[in-house]
Each structure stands twice: as C-alpha cells, then as structure tokens.
Design a protein around this motif. Structure first.
Motif, PDB file in Angstrom:
ATOM      1  N   HIS A  16      14.154  12.757   0.704  1.00  0.00           N
ATOM      2  CA  HIS A  16      13.008  13.550   1.184  1.00  0.00           C
ATOM      3  C   HIS A  16      12.178  12.684   2.119  1.00  0.00           C
ATOM      4  N   PRO A  17      11.282  13.290   2.869  1.00  0.00           N
ATOM      5  CA  PRO A  17      10.415  12.489   3.749  1.00  0.00           C
ATOM      6  C   PRO A  17       9.457  11.615   2.946  1.00  0.00           C
ATOM      7  N   GLY A  18       9.041  10.535   3.560  1.00  0.00           N
ATOM      8  CA  GLY A  18       7.995   9.701   2.987  1.00  0.00           C
ATOM      9  C   GLY A  18       6.642  10.157   3.511  1.00  0.00           C
ATOM     10  N   ARG A  19       5.615   9.372   3.185  1.00  0.00           N
ATOM     11  CA  ARG A  19       4.251   9.731   3.575  1.00  0.00           C
ATOM     12  C   ARG A  19       3.526   8.486   4.061  1.00  0.00           C
ATOM     13  N   LEU A  20       2.741   8.632   5.107  1.00  0.00           N
ATOM     14  CA  LEU A  20       1.887   7.561   5.604  1.00  0.00           C
ATOM     15  C   LEU A  20       0.596   7.591   4.789  1.00  0.00           C
ATOM     16  N   ASP A  21       0.401   6.595   3.931  1.00  0.00           N
ATOM     17  CA  ASP A  21      -0.745   6.558   3.009  1.00  0.00           C
ATOM     18  C   ASP A  21      -1.967   5.855   3.587  1.00  0.00           C
ATOM     19  N   ALA A  22      -1.761   4.905   4.489  1.00  0.00           N
ATOM     20  CA  ALA A  22      -2.897   4.175   5.066  1.00  0.00           C
ATOM     21  C   ALA A  22      -2.466   3.531   6.377  1.00  0.00           C
ATOM     22  N   ILE A  23      -3.452   3.326   7.249  1.00  0.00           N
ATOM     23  CA  ILE A  23      -3.253   2.655   8.535  1.00  0.00           C
ATOM     24  C   ILE A  23      -4.259   1.512   8.606  1.00  0.00           C
TER      25      ILE A  23
END
Length: 184
Positions: A16-23
């Motif tokens: 499944h896709p991942g997620r960008l949690d912080a920049i």
C-alpha cells in the motif's frame, strides 16, 4: 499455469502507499531543523529552504543526497537501542519522515533499475542509497548513538520531478522504465 514472478517484479511491489508524516528543512550546518507543513521540491537540487538545495549542482542531475528520508517505524527501535524514552525525528536531521512504506526495500537491488517514488501529485524522487548516520548522533543520542542509528538512518534521494510536498501526502513506488511494460 501462471508464469513465475521475477525478482525484478517483486522488488517493485509494495502492499500500500506510505504517508509523509513530517517535513524538516535544515537551514545551515549544525543549526536546528525547521518543521514545516509544506515545501517545494526543486529538480536536481532538493527542498527549497534546505541547505542541500542552496548548492549549485556541479554535475547534471545534481548529487545523490538532495533529499533525505527516514522511516517513522524505526524511531522506537533507535529509542530502544539508546534507552531513551522517545526519539524526536527532528534530532536526526532528515528531511522527510515517512510511515507505512518500507524505505529499506526502496534501495535498488539492480543498478540499472533504480526505485522511484512519487510523493503527492507531482514530486518524483529516485532513491539513491542509504543515509548513513554521522558522528553527531553521539552528541544527540548519547554514547552509542552512532551504532544505534546504523541500518536505521533512512535513505537519500534525487529530485527527478519537482513540485509541492505536504504533510499527509501519499508516497507510492513507481515502476522503473524498464519494468513499466513488463508482464508480471
């Protein structure tokens, strides 16, 4: 009878896709990182506002370490190794905190087939290799911090297609050009 699936195909399959949690942006060497909700990825450079993007590329495509990514799921592991209650991802000075996608699996097994990831609608990164820890981990995490981070330091990447990034964006792996037309 179905044909056997090749290793070239398997290494590009993610559940499944991942997620960008912080920049995080690093304005200068040894300065504190700045957490932002969104950033602009610049082709062959990195993230606008990050010190890596301020350098003029000395070769076509820029260097291999334009953007750094780290796995959110590894933070409790590093905390356990260092016997700290928790690890603040900002301490580790990586640009992007990612969850739900095994970053170690994005390291290519085949030199002619780099793994490519898309973040959000526009940004495309080529994963270029591991992001090894530096000696600062001893300062930040305490004695043994360097070794606690080994194997958990994340990955480095080049920006192939720029655009906006935003916390919460989906992260997907794209087939390499040589595999996009291949049969499974």
């Amino acid at each position: 009878m179905s044909q056997p699936v090749s290793l070239h195909h398997l290494v590009q399959q993610f559940p499944h896709p991942g997620r960008l949690d912080a920049i995080y942006l690093r304005p200068a060497r040894r300065e504190a990182v700045i957490a932002v909700q969104q950033a602009q990825a610049l082709v062959d450079r990195g993230l606008s506002g990050d010190r890596a993007a301020e350098k003029t590329p000395w070769r076509a495509g820029g260097n291999k370490r334009q953007v750094t990514l780290i796995q959110a799921e590894h933070l409790p592991v590093v905390a356990a190794f260092t016997q700290l209650a928790r690890i603040d991802p900002a301490w580790l000075r990586r640009n992007l905190l990612v969850s739900g996608l095994n970053l170690l699996a994005t390291k290519t097994m085949f030199k002619d087939e780099p793994l490519i990831v898309r973040i959000g609608a526009q940004v495309v990164l080529e994963i270029t290799g591991p992001c090894e820890p530096c000696s600062r981990m001893e300062e930040i995490l305490g004695a043994g911090g360097y070794n606690a981070m080994r194997g958990h330091g994340g990955m480095t990447a080049r920006v192939l297609a720029g655009g906006p990034l935003q916390v919460g964006d989906a992260i997907t792996c794209l087939p390499t050009p040589s595999q996009s037309g291949a049969q499974a």
